[in-house]
Design an enzyme around this catalytic site. Sequence first.
Site, mmCIF file in Angstrom:
data_model
loop_
_atom_site.group_PDB
_atom_site.id
_atom_site.type_symbol
_atom_site.label_atom_id
_atom_site.label_comp_id
_atom_site.label_asym_id
_atom_site.label_seq_id
_atom_site.Cartn_x
_atom_site.Cartn_y
_atom_site.Cartn_z
ATOM 1 N N LYS A 52 0.870 -1.185 0.000
ATOM 2 C CA LYS A 52 0.000 0.000 0.000
ATOM 3 C C LYS A 52 0.904 1.231 0.000
ATOM 4 O O LYS A 52 1.660 1.459 0.942
ATOM 5 C CB LYS A 52 -0.914 0.016 1.224
ATOM 6 C CG LYS A 52 -1.893 1.185 1.194
ATOM 7 C CD LYS A 52 -2.764 1.220 2.430
ATOM 8 C CE LYS A 52 -3.795 2.339 2.294
ATOM 9 N NZ LYS A 52 -3.179 3.675 2.070
ATOM 10 N N GLU A 108 3.118 0.983 5.517
ATOM 11 C CA GLU A 108 1.757 1.287 5.936
ATOM 12 C C GLU A 108 0.851 0.068 5.909
ATOM 13 O O GLU A 108 -0.049 -0.066 6.737
ATOM 14 C CB GLU A 108 1.168 2.386 5.046
ATOM 15 C CG GLU A 108 -0.184 2.876 5.544
ATOM 16 C CD GLU A 108 -0.789 3.946 4.659
ATOM 17 O OE1 GLU A 108 -1.830 4.493 5.032
ATOM 18 O OE2 GLU A 108 -0.227 4.210 3.579
ATOM 19 N N ASP A 119 1.740 5.160 0.219
ATOM 20 C CA ASP A 119 1.210 6.304 0.949
ATOM 21 C C ASP A 119 1.517 7.580 0.175
ATOM 22 O O ASP A 119 2.563 8.205 0.361
ATOM 23 C CB ASP A 119 1.851 6.357 2.350
ATOM 24 C CG ASP A 119 1.183 7.374 3.253
ATOM 25 O OD1 ASP A 119 0.092 7.864 2.889
ATOM 26 O OD2 ASP A 119 1.748 7.688 4.316
#
Length: 348
Positions: A66, A208, A68
């Site tokens: 993921k 994250e 960011d």
Amino acid sequence: MVRRPSQPPVGLHSEKEAPLKSRANRPRDPGQPQLPFDPMPPRIEPCLAQLASKPPKGSEWAFELKWDGYRLAVHVEPTQIRILTRGGHDWTKRFSGIEIAAKQLGVATMILDGEAVVLDGQGRADFGALKAALGGRGGKRNAEAVVFYAFDLLYFDGHDLRWMELSERRHLLESILPAAQGGPIRLSEEGDADGDSFFQIACEHGLEGIIAKHRRRPYRSGRLGDWLKIKCVRSESFAIVGYEPSTDGVSIASLLLAAIKGDELVYVGSVGTGFKEKVARDLKQALDGLAIHKPSVKYPRKQAVVVRPELVAEVEFRAWTKDGKLCHTSFKGIRVPQDNPTVYRIES
């Protein structure tokens, strides 16, 4: 008993005659129109990931990191490159490095879906550094050092690919952007592990979280469950409904936060860490311009300055208390309107 016909059917030959032959191909008429192409969409509403508490199981799920940063769509058109934010704003001039790299891919038409990030020394996405590269809230700086990680291919060579399965779109994307390729545009690679193991590795490296994507699904706009996000440290967007000033009066001590519940905003706590000195001063100045007399939510802070809930803060937190407040919060940054931020919604 079935009788054989005395004569072979019309159009067939008996065994004594010459073998069957197909009709000779005729040369194509140059005046005949080409097969139709799909018109390139001016903008595609992005597919969004639903929050999940743990990775899904099964071979039909693929896993990626993921990132960011800012969600972007890179449109490679016959005469220009357009780089659009999640909210549909044209930020091509702010990402000149990505624009130049897109021209060098040698593709006539294409739409890439991905995330723009700035990497720290350990190769992790740093949202604060991305904000600084773009000049902060309302900034116009050109972020030449930004890296765009492409994770989907929505349109290619005159054809809309959204109806195809993710695995098929991914195969085409990997042929355009080989793995381990450097430069401003890179492939967001799939993890070579099951979801639980990949999530554990991501968390151990201070990332994250991860994204799970169903390999057999087409590309559908909205938050429909085809993609899932599993976070190591939870991070969500909250409306700023006020602030507590610092003791020196030139900065902020904490922000008052609200989420959506039903049709209204509700107070969910505050965040008082994660601010750099200049950011805290600039934020106070911006919030003072939004000050109001009547608060938009009920809150327990007596010394707070209440504001119109127009700014949205990205906040990290560890958990929720039993009475619906955030625990162990840390400020990450202000989400810009062009990124079309969605205020966190509390499910009833």
